[in-house]
Design an enzyme around this catalytic site. Sequence first.
Site, short mmCIF file in Angstrom:
data_model
loop_
_atom_site.label_atom_id
_atom_site.label_comp_id
_atom_site.label_asym_id
_atom_site.label_seq_id
_atom_site.Cartn_x
_atom_site.Cartn_y
_atom_site.Cartn_z
N CYS A 6 18.23 84.40 12.47
CA CYS A 6 18.10 83.16 13.23
C CYS A 6 19.14 83.04 14.34
CB CYS A 6 18.16 81.95 12.31
SG CYS A 6 16.87 81.96 11.05
N GLY A 56 11.81 79.90 16.83
CA GLY A 56 12.96 80.51 16.19
C GLY A 56 13.25 81.91 16.68
N TYR A 71 15.03 85.95 15.07
CA TYR A 71 14.66 86.98 14.09
C TYR A 71 14.86 86.48 12.66
CZ TYR A 71 14.27 90.75 17.52
OH TYR A 71 13.87 91.56 18.56
N TYR A 82 13.96 87.89 8.34
CA TYR A 82 13.51 88.95 7.43
C TYR A 82 12.60 88.36 6.37
CZ TYR A 82 13.72 92.01 3.32
OH TYR A 82 13.40 92.77 2.22
N GLY A 128 10.24 78.32 10.37
CA GLY A 128 9.72 78.74 11.67
C GLY A 128 8.28 78.28 11.76
N ILE A 132 7.83 78.30 5.96
CA ILE A 132 9.14 78.38 5.33
C ILE A 132 9.31 79.71 4.59
CG2 ILE A 132 9.21 75.87 5.05
CD1 ILE A 132 8.62 76.31 2.05
N ALA A 133 10.56 80.05 4.31
CA ALA A 133 10.88 81.21 3.48
C ALA A 133 12.10 80.87 2.65
CB ALA A 133 11.14 82.44 4.34
#
Length: 212
Positions: free
Chosen positions: A162, A60, A62, A64, A133, A145-146
């Site tokens: 992303c 992936g 970038y 946050y 990611g 995951i987030a």
Amino acid sequence: MEYPDALAVMEQRVAAIRAGTTPEMIWLLEHPPLYTAGTSAKATDLLNPRFPVFETGRGGEYTYHGPGQRVGYVMLDLKKRQRVPDIKLYVWQLEEWIIRALSDFGVKGERREGRVGIWVAHDGTESKIAALGVRIRHWVTYHGIAINVDPELSHFGGIVPCGIREFGVTSFHDRGVRISMNDLDAALIRHWAGVFESDQGESMPRMAGRPA
């Protein structure tokens, strides 16, 4: 938990899982505000490095991480869990796990062709509510995951999340759905078996909560 500390724990755990000396684990936590760069990250997508930036080996671009966002690091042995190890299937399972958990709170998460993550439609547009990611070493997975419960959404403004400029990010609270981290954790635990249980009857990995 600080990101470098979490990364060190994951590296150690992945090695131990591969060696067969420790069980698989799902690790649920939060990070202080930071940006991470995946293997496809473009320098032009780092707009304002107002928080620490960490390069990582996950796939992936970038993303946050910060308070109010549930991060789930998933460490599984795909050789044991799948008849033929299949990364695409594993990513689909992560997506499906998120989608089912979101549905418990009336949030319709959806996949989009060519756009990684889970998206929600609203007001004629779409926004990302969860990112993925992953990294796989010797068929043992890590990173993961987030899911945005109630992070400070303006913090995403320091990057192109992303690598997607056309669409923004959202959260449960941004959508008017007031849930807690514990609520989301319970939903993730509830839906694990329906998505990840294999034909061999693998049991649910240990779920580790946030450090105190």
